[in-house]
Each structure stands twice: as structure tokens, then as C-alpha cells.
Design a protein around this motif. Structure first.
Motif, PDB file in Angstrom:
ATOM      1  N   GLY A  61       2.400 -50.117  21.393  1.00  0.00           N
ATOM      2  CA  GLY A  61       3.526 -49.223  21.664  1.00  0.00           C
ATOM      3  C   GLY A  61       3.077 -47.777  21.775  1.00  0.00           C
ATOM      4  N   ILE A  62       2.214 -47.363  20.844  1.00  0.00           N
ATOM      5  CA  ILE A  62       1.694 -45.989  20.889  1.00  0.00           C
ATOM      6  C   ILE A  62       0.798 -45.802  22.106  1.00  0.00           C
ATOM      7  CG2 ILE A  62       0.275 -44.275  19.684  1.00  0.00           C
ATOM      8  CD1 ILE A  62       1.283 -45.460  17.053  1.00  0.00           C
ATOM      9  N   VAL A  63      -0.013 -46.808  22.423  1.00  0.00           N
ATOM     10  CA  VAL A  63      -0.857 -46.731  23.619  1.00  0.00           C
ATOM     11  C   VAL A  63       0.022 -46.548  24.859  1.00  0.00           C
ATOM     12  CG1 VAL A  63      -2.452 -48.017  25.106  1.00  0.00           C
ATOM     13  CG2 VAL A  63      -2.751 -48.067  22.637  1.00  0.00           C
ATOM     14  N   GLY A  64       1.122 -47.291  24.945  1.00  0.00           N
ATOM     15  CA  GLY A  64       2.036 -47.167  26.079  1.00  0.00           C
ATOM     16  C   GLY A  64       2.670 -45.797  26.178  1.00  0.00           C
ATOM     17  N   VAL A  65       3.078 -45.248  25.035  1.00  0.00           N
ATOM     18  CA  VAL A  65       3.680 -43.905  25.026  1.00  0.00           C
ATOM     19  C   VAL A  65       2.658 -42.869  25.491  1.00  0.00           C
ATOM     20  CG1 VAL A  65       4.577 -42.083  23.516  1.00  0.00           C
ATOM     21  CG2 VAL A  65       5.418 -44.423  23.285  1.00  0.00           C
ATOM     22  N   VAL A  71       0.022 -39.861  32.013  1.00  0.00           N
ATOM     23  CA  VAL A  71       0.032 -40.118  33.460  1.00  0.00           C
ATOM     24  C   VAL A  71       1.169 -39.363  34.139  1.00  0.00           C
ATOM     25  CG1 VAL A  71       0.331 -41.903  35.219  1.00  0.00           C
ATOM     26  CG2 VAL A  71      -1.175 -42.313  33.285  1.00  0.00           C
ATOM     27  N   LEU A  72       2.386 -39.530  33.653  1.00  0.00           N
ATOM     28  CA  LEU A  72       3.512 -38.839  34.289  1.00  0.00           C
ATOM     29  C   LEU A  72       3.491 -37.337  34.032  1.00  0.00           C
ATOM     30  CD1 LEU A  72       6.523 -41.276  33.762  1.00  0.00           C
ATOM     31  CD2 LEU A  72       5.263 -40.789  35.852  1.00  0.00           C
ATOM     32  N   GLY A  73       3.199 -36.950  32.796  1.00  0.00           N
ATOM     33  CA  GLY A  73       3.189 -35.523  32.457  1.00  0.00           C
ATOM     34  C   GLY A  73       2.166 -34.738  33.253  1.00  0.00           C
ATOM     35  N   LYS A  74       0.926 -35.225  33.273  1.00  0.00           N
ATOM     36  CA  LYS A  74      -0.113 -34.515  34.023  1.00  0.00           C
ATOM     37  C   LYS A  74       0.160 -34.544  35.521  1.00  0.00           C
ATOM     38  CE  LYS A  74      -4.425 -34.632  32.703  1.00  0.00           C
ATOM     39  NZ  LYS A  74      -5.751 -35.135  32.302  1.00  0.00           N
ATOM     40  N   PHE A  75       0.708 -35.652  36.008  1.00  0.00           N
ATOM     41  CA  PHE A  75       1.035 -35.738  37.428  1.00  0.00           C
ATOM     42  C   PHE A  75       2.082 -34.695  37.808  1.00  0.00           C
ATOM     43  CE2 PHE A  75       3.815 -37.248  40.796  1.00  0.00           C
ATOM     44  CZ  PHE A  75       2.905 -37.412  41.826  1.00  0.00           C
ATOM     45  N   ILE A  76       3.175 -34.628  37.051  1.00  0.00           N
ATOM     46  CA  ILE A  76       4.269 -33.708  37.382  1.00  0.00           C
ATOM     47  C   ILE A  76       3.830 -32.256  37.249  1.00  0.00           C
ATOM     48  CG2 ILE A  76       6.553 -32.917  36.639  1.00  0.00           C
ATOM     49  CD1 ILE A  76       7.167 -35.909  36.027  1.00  0.00           C
ATOM     50  N   VAL A  77       3.137 -31.918  36.166  1.00  0.00           N
ATOM     51  CA  VAL A  77       2.678 -30.538  35.977  1.00  0.00           C
ATOM     52  C   VAL A  77       1.695 -30.141  37.072  1.00  0.00           C
ATOM     53  CG1 VAL A  77       1.319 -29.043  34.452  1.00  0.00           C
ATOM     54  CG2 VAL A  77       3.120 -30.482  33.494  1.00  0.00           C
ATOM     55  N   GLY A  94      -2.329 -35.478  46.236  1.00  0.00           N
ATOM     56  CA  GLY A  94      -3.673 -36.017  46.013  1.00  0.00           C
ATOM     57  C   GLY A  94      -4.335 -35.434  44.780  1.00  0.00           C
ATOM     58  N   ILE A  95      -4.193 -34.136  44.594  1.00  0.00           N
ATOM     59  CA  ILE A  95      -4.746 -33.481  43.409  1.00  0.00           C
ATOM     60  C   ILE A  95      -4.059 -34.010  42.157  1.00  0.00           C
ATOM     61  CG2 ILE A  95      -4.838 -31.279  42.176  1.00  0.00           C
ATOM     62  CD1 ILE A  95      -5.325 -29.979  44.941  1.00  0.00           C
ATOM     63  N   SER A  96      -2.764 -34.144  42.205  1.00  0.00           N
ATOM     64  CA  SER A  96      -1.985 -34.600  41.051  1.00  0.00           C
ATOM     65  C   SER A  96      -2.339 -36.024  40.658  1.00  0.00           C
ATOM     66  CB  SER A  96      -0.496 -34.497  41.346  1.00  0.00           C
ATOM     67  OG  SER A  96      -0.164 -33.162  41.664  1.00  0.00           O
ATOM     68  N   VAL A  97      -2.546 -36.875  41.637  1.00  0.00           N
ATOM     69  CA  VAL A  97      -2.940 -38.253  41.338  1.00  0.00           C
ATOM     70  C   VAL A  97      -4.304 -38.273  40.662  1.00  0.00           C
ATOM     71  CG1 VAL A  97      -3.635 -40.437  42.416  1.00  0.00           C
ATOM     72  CG2 VAL A  97      -1.510 -39.353  43.084  1.00  0.00           C
ATOM     73  N   GLY A  98      -5.195 -37.393  41.082  1.00  0.00           N
ATOM     74  CA  GLY A  98      -6.523 -37.317  40.468  1.00  0.00           C
ATOM     75  C   GLY A  98      -6.513 -36.831  39.029  1.00  0.00           C
ATOM     76  N   MET A  99      -5.419 -36.230  38.608  1.00  0.00           N
ATOM     77  CA  MET A  99      -5.323 -35.705  37.239  1.00  0.00           C
ATOM     78  C   MET A  99      -4.700 -36.697  36.262  1.00  0.00           C
ATOM     79  SD  MET A  99      -6.662 -32.747  37.375  1.00  0.00           S
ATOM     80  CE  MET A  99      -6.147 -32.062  35.816  1.00  0.00           C
ATOM     81  N   THR A 100      -4.338 -37.883  36.723  1.00  0.00           N
ATOM     82  CA  THR A 100      -3.555 -38.809  35.900  1.00  0.00           C
ATOM     83  C   THR A 100      -4.417 -39.687  35.008  1.00  0.00           C
ATOM     84  OG1 THR A 100      -3.567 -40.397  37.696  1.00  0.00           O
ATOM     85  CG2 THR A 100      -1.645 -38.948  37.537  1.00  0.00           C
ATOM     86  N   GLN A 101      -5.161 -39.068  34.121  1.00  0.00           N
ATOM     87  CA  GLN A 101      -5.913 -39.865  33.156  1.00  0.00           C
ATOM     88  C   GLN A 101      -6.188 -39.062  31.900  1.00  0.00           C
ATOM     89  OE1 GLN A 101      -9.703 -41.071  34.609  1.00  0.00           O
ATOM     90  NE2 GLN A 101     -10.388 -39.033  35.098  1.00  0.00           N
ATOM     91  N   VAL A 102      -6.397 -39.791  30.820  1.00  0.00           N
ATOM     92  CA  VAL A 102      -6.848 -39.169  29.575  1.00  0.00           C
ATOM     93  C   VAL A 102      -8.293 -38.772  29.825  1.00  0.00           C
ATOM     94  CG1 VAL A 102      -7.343 -39.588  27.139  1.00  0.00           C
ATOM     95  CG2 VAL A 102      -5.305 -40.578  28.162  1.00  0.00           C
ATOM     96  N   SER A 103      -8.658 -37.558  29.493  1.00  0.00           N
ATOM     97  CA  SER A 103     -10.001 -37.087  29.817  1.00  0.00           C
ATOM     98  C   SER A 103     -11.058 -37.731  28.925  1.00  0.00           C
ATOM     99  CB  SER A 103     -10.069 -35.562  29.683  1.00  0.00           C
ATOM    100  OG  SER A 103     -10.071 -35.203  28.319  1.00  0.00           O
ATOM    101  N   GLU A 104     -12.269 -37.776  29.438  1.00  0.00           N
ATOM    102  CA  GLU A 104     -13.391 -38.300  28.672  1.00  0.00           C
ATOM    103  C   GLU A 104     -13.677 -37.424  27.456  1.00  0.00           C
ATOM    104  OE1 GLU A 104     -13.509 -37.524  31.897  1.00  0.00           O
ATOM    105  OE2 GLU A 104     -13.843 -39.395  32.970  1.00  0.00           O
ATOM    106  N   PHE A 105     -13.334 -36.152  27.575  1.00  0.00           N
ATOM    107  CA  PHE A 105     -13.577 -35.228  26.467  1.00  0.00           C
ATOM    108  C   PHE A 105     -12.754 -35.614  25.245  1.00  0.00           C
ATOM    109  CE2 PHE A 105     -13.091 -31.077  24.279  1.00  0.00           C
ATOM    110  CZ  PHE A 105     -14.432 -30.888  23.980  1.00  0.00           C
ATOM    111  N   SER A 106     -11.577 -36.209  25.461  1.00  0.00           N
ATOM    112  CA  SER A 106     -10.766 -36.651  24.321  1.00  0.00           C
ATOM    113  C   SER A 106     -11.482 -37.747  23.545  1.00  0.00           C
ATOM    114  CB  SER A 106      -9.398 -37.136  24.786  1.00  0.00           C
ATOM    115  OG  SER A 106      -9.525 -38.300  25.562  1.00  0.00           O
TER     116      SER A 106
END
Length: 179
Positions: A61-65, A71-77, A94-106
Motif C-alpha cells: 500500500g505504501i509502495v503504491g502511494v 509518478v503523477l506529481g513529478k509528471f504534473i510539476v 516528453g520531458i515530463s515523462v522522463g521525470m516520472t521515476q524515483v531517483s537513484e539518489f534516493s
């Protein structure tokens, strides 16, 4: 030598070294020379990370949240920001889609926090799983981005209305004699 003198942990020293090399004019050639070894170490890192995750006891559940928020937050911003600086709807998408991930730095931050005792193994597993799933989702979204763009433009046209005057930006930048 600098690590001991500045009293930095090796991970932070490596990060600072990477930042300093990024400003170096020949960083593109340097990246091309180490690309293969980087890919090998990334593969080893993710395999070892996957072996340490306890898939049974993960709070899905937490993973889903986390996935939805990232994904949605970074995409919209990213989409709104790219449109506000004057990029066209397709490029901004295209740029926004490329931002839709948890970064490796995390993943690095979570590992360092676990080693220092700031958080437990469950938190590391949750963020790691969210990161791995978001990387897969991001890759899939990038491969299918043209279809998503066409669908979203029809069904959610309000997402693409934020735009500044691009002529004002082009004049301000003044692109002359550039490559």
C-alpha cells in the motif's frame, strides 16, 4: 587525501567529485570512456539491491502511494514548469515523462540512512521497491509516450494550456553563432 582532509564519507566525496567533473569541459569524453564500467556497476548494484529486498513483508500500500505521488506529481510539476518556460506541448510532455521515476539518489540516501541507523530495513525495502517499479514504469511510459500524448491531449486538454510567449524567451536568450 581530500576525503580525510575534509572529513567526508567516501559516498559524499564521490558525489562532490562527480559534481566537479560535470563542470569540466571534457566531461562528455570522460563519460564515453567510462560508460561500459558504469553500466556494469549499475547492474551489479541493482542485482544486489534486489537480493536484499524482502518481497514478502513489503507494505505494498505504501509502495503504491509512493508510486502514485512520484509518478503523477513529478509528471504534473514538470509539465507545468516546461510549458511555463515556453516549451511546446509535445516537448514538455516528453520531458515530463522522463521525470516520472524515483531517483537513484534516493536509493543511496536510503542505504546511508539504514547504515547509520536512521531508519529500518522495511523503509529501505519500500523505497527501493517503489524506485525499481517507477524505473520500469518510466521506461514503459517513455516507449509509449507518443500514444499517451495523443490520448491525454484529447481527454485532458487543460493539462497543456500553461504556456508563456516563446518569442520573448528566444529574444532574451539571443541564439547566435551557437552549435
Amino acid at each position: 587525501i581530500g576525503v580525510n582532509w575534509l572529513q567526508l564519507v567516501p559516498e559524499v566525496a564521490g558525489f562532490v567529485a562527480g559534481l566537479s567533473l560535470a563542470g569540466y569541459g571534457g566531461h562528455v569524453q570522460l563519460v564515453n570512456k567510462i560508460k561500459t564500467i558504469r553500466d556494469i556497476f549499475l547492474t551489479i548494484f541493482f542485482v544486489l539491491l534486489g537480493l536484499q529486498i524482502d518481497f514478502v513483508n513489503i507494505n505494498w500500500g505504501i509502495v503504491g502511494v509512493i508510486l502514485v505521488v512520484v509518478v503523477l506529481g513529478k509528471f504534473i510539476v514538470s509539465l507545468i514548469s516546461a510549458r511555463m518556460v515556453g516549451l511546446g506541448a509535445n516537448k514538455a510532455f516528453g520531458i515530463s515523462v522522463g521525470m516520472t521515476q524515483v531517483s537513484e539518489f534516493s536509493l543511496v540516501v536510503m542505504t546511508m540512512g539504514f547504515v547509520s541507523g536512521v531508519w529500518g530495513k522495511e523503509a529501505v525495502a519500500i523505497v527501493s521497491m517503489a524506485g525499481l517499479l517507477s524505473m520500469v514504469a518510466s521506461t514503459w511510459l517513455m516507449m509509449s509516450s507518443s500514444g499517451f500524448y495523443k490520448t491525454l491531449k484529447i481527454w485532458l486538454p487543460w493539462m497543456f494550456v500553461f504556456k508563456r510567449n516563446t518569442k520573448e524567451i528566444e529574444v532574451r536568450i539571443g541564439l547566435k553563432n551557437h552549435i
